[in-house]
Design a protein around this motif. Structure first.
Motif, short mmCIF file in Angstrom:
data_model
loop_
_atom_site.label_atom_id
_atom_site.label_comp_id
_atom_site.label_asym_id
_atom_site.label_seq_id
_atom_site.Cartn_x
_atom_site.Cartn_y
_atom_site.Cartn_z
N GLU A 259 42.79 39.34 37.30
CA GLU A 259 42.91 40.66 36.70
C GLU A 259 44.30 41.19 37.00
OE1 GLU A 259 40.56 42.04 34.83
OE2 GLU A 259 39.08 40.49 35.21
N THR B 120 47.37 43.36 38.03
CA THR B 120 47.52 44.35 39.09
C THR B 120 48.79 45.18 38.94
OG1 THR B 120 48.62 42.70 40.49
CG2 THR B 120 46.23 42.96 40.77
N LYS C 51 50.81 49.75 34.60
CA LYS C 51 51.06 49.73 33.15
C LYS C 51 52.49 50.15 32.87
CE LYS C 51 46.30 50.42 31.83
NZ LYS C 51 45.30 51.24 31.15
N THR D 53 50.86 47.68 24.15
CA THR D 53 49.76 47.73 25.12
C THR D 53 50.11 46.86 26.33
OG1 THR D 53 48.64 45.79 24.20
CG2 THR D 53 48.11 47.95 23.21
N PRO D 54 49.38 47.05 27.44
CA PRO D 54 49.59 46.16 28.58
C PRO D 54 49.40 44.69 28.21
CG PRO D 54 48.34 48.07 29.26
CD PRO D 54 48.46 48.15 27.76
N SER E 29 41.55 42.77 25.27
CA SER E 29 41.78 43.15 26.66
C SER E 29 42.12 41.97 27.55
CB SER E 29 40.54 43.85 27.22
OG SER E 29 39.44 42.95 27.19
N GLU F 282 49.62 43.01 33.64
CA GLU F 282 49.46 44.44 33.89
C GLU F 282 47.99 44.81 34.07
OE1 GLU F 282 51.45 47.04 31.15
OE2 GLU F 282 53.41 46.14 31.52
N LYS F 283 47.75 45.95 34.71
CA LYS F 283 46.38 46.45 34.93
C LYS F 283 45.65 46.55 33.59
CE LYS F 283 47.10 48.99 39.18
NZ LYS F 283 47.15 50.29 39.84
N GLY F 284 44.36 46.16 33.62
CA GLY F 284 43.56 46.21 32.41
C GLY F 284 43.55 44.92 31.63
N VAL F 285 44.35 43.94 32.07
CA VAL F 285 44.44 42.66 31.38
C VAL F 285 43.73 41.59 32.20
CG1 VAL F 285 45.98 40.86 30.51
CG2 VAL F 285 46.63 43.27 30.27
N THR F 286 42.81 40.87 31.56
CA THR F 286 42.13 39.75 32.20
C THR F 286 42.75 38.45 31.71
OG1 THR F 286 40.06 40.97 32.32
CG2 THR F 286 39.91 38.57 32.52
#
Length: 198
Positions: free
Chosen positions: A44, A46, A49, A61-62, A92, A113-117
């Motif tokens: 995930e 970290t 953004k 987007t991230p 995502s 970036e945060k929010g990206v798997t």
């Protein structure tokens, strides 16, 4: 290039070959269990953004900025490792196919970036070798005329060459024999409607 398809078309027959976006959307849903590997690593993002400066515009987007970073390293210093990628439909995350490499994994996971798997899948072939096989298959589109019609050739981003033909049952054993046992495991033969000039 559209990251969602990662289709690459053989240059020798580019005028008669379609990009595989339509093929992937319509007929590639019939996958066997062996076609879909479980990710070797899932991470995930970290990074805050917007922290990937210079890798996109502020309104990106991230995920878009993370993909820009992956593009930069995958086709640069990790070209011998990288196989391809697929963006998740919900936007995502991303599935990245690569030959096992701890340093590549760290470079990708450490900058997401945060929010990206990010899901990292093992393969045993890189994008350059898959492209070369796709080019070999598409070099002479009319080679098989009278037996079957070769209509589309490209890569699926997972380490396979997708070959669209009018008669998969006839074409598959012929193509596998023609390109050898070593290459046969990378060839996926599917039905494709008549190709149209773009």
């Amino acid at each position: 290039m559209d990251r969602r398809t990662r289709a690459r078309v053989g240059t020798a027959a580019a005028g008669a070959v379609l990009a595989l976006a339509a093929l992937q959307g319509s007929s590639s849903g019939a996958q066997t269990v062996a076609d879909v590997s479980s990710p070797a690593t899932v991470c995930e993002g970290t990074r805050p953004k917007g922290s990937l400066a210079g890798l996109g515009s502020p309104e990106d987007t991230p995920l878009q900025r993370t993909l820009n970073h992956v593009d930069k390293i995958a086709y640069g210093r990790y070209a011998d490792t990288f196989t391809g990628m697929e963006v998740d439909e919900e936007g995502s995350g991303v599935s990245i196919y690569r030959m096992p490499s701890a340093s590549f994994d760290a470079a990708v996971c450490g900058t997401a970036e945060k929010g990206v798997t990010v899901r990292l899948h093992d393969t045993d072939i890189n994008a350059g070798d898959i492209d070369a096989l796709a080019d070999r298959i598409s070099e002479d589109m009319s080679r098989w005329d009278g037996t079957f019609q070769l209509r589309e050739v490209g890569q699926d981003g997972r380490g396979h060459v997708l070959v669209g033909v009018d008669d998969p049952e006839t074409a598959e054993p012929i193509l596998r024999a023609a390109f050898g046992e070593r290459n046969a495991k990378y060839i996926r033969v599917e039905y494709a409607p008549q190709a149209e000039l773009l």
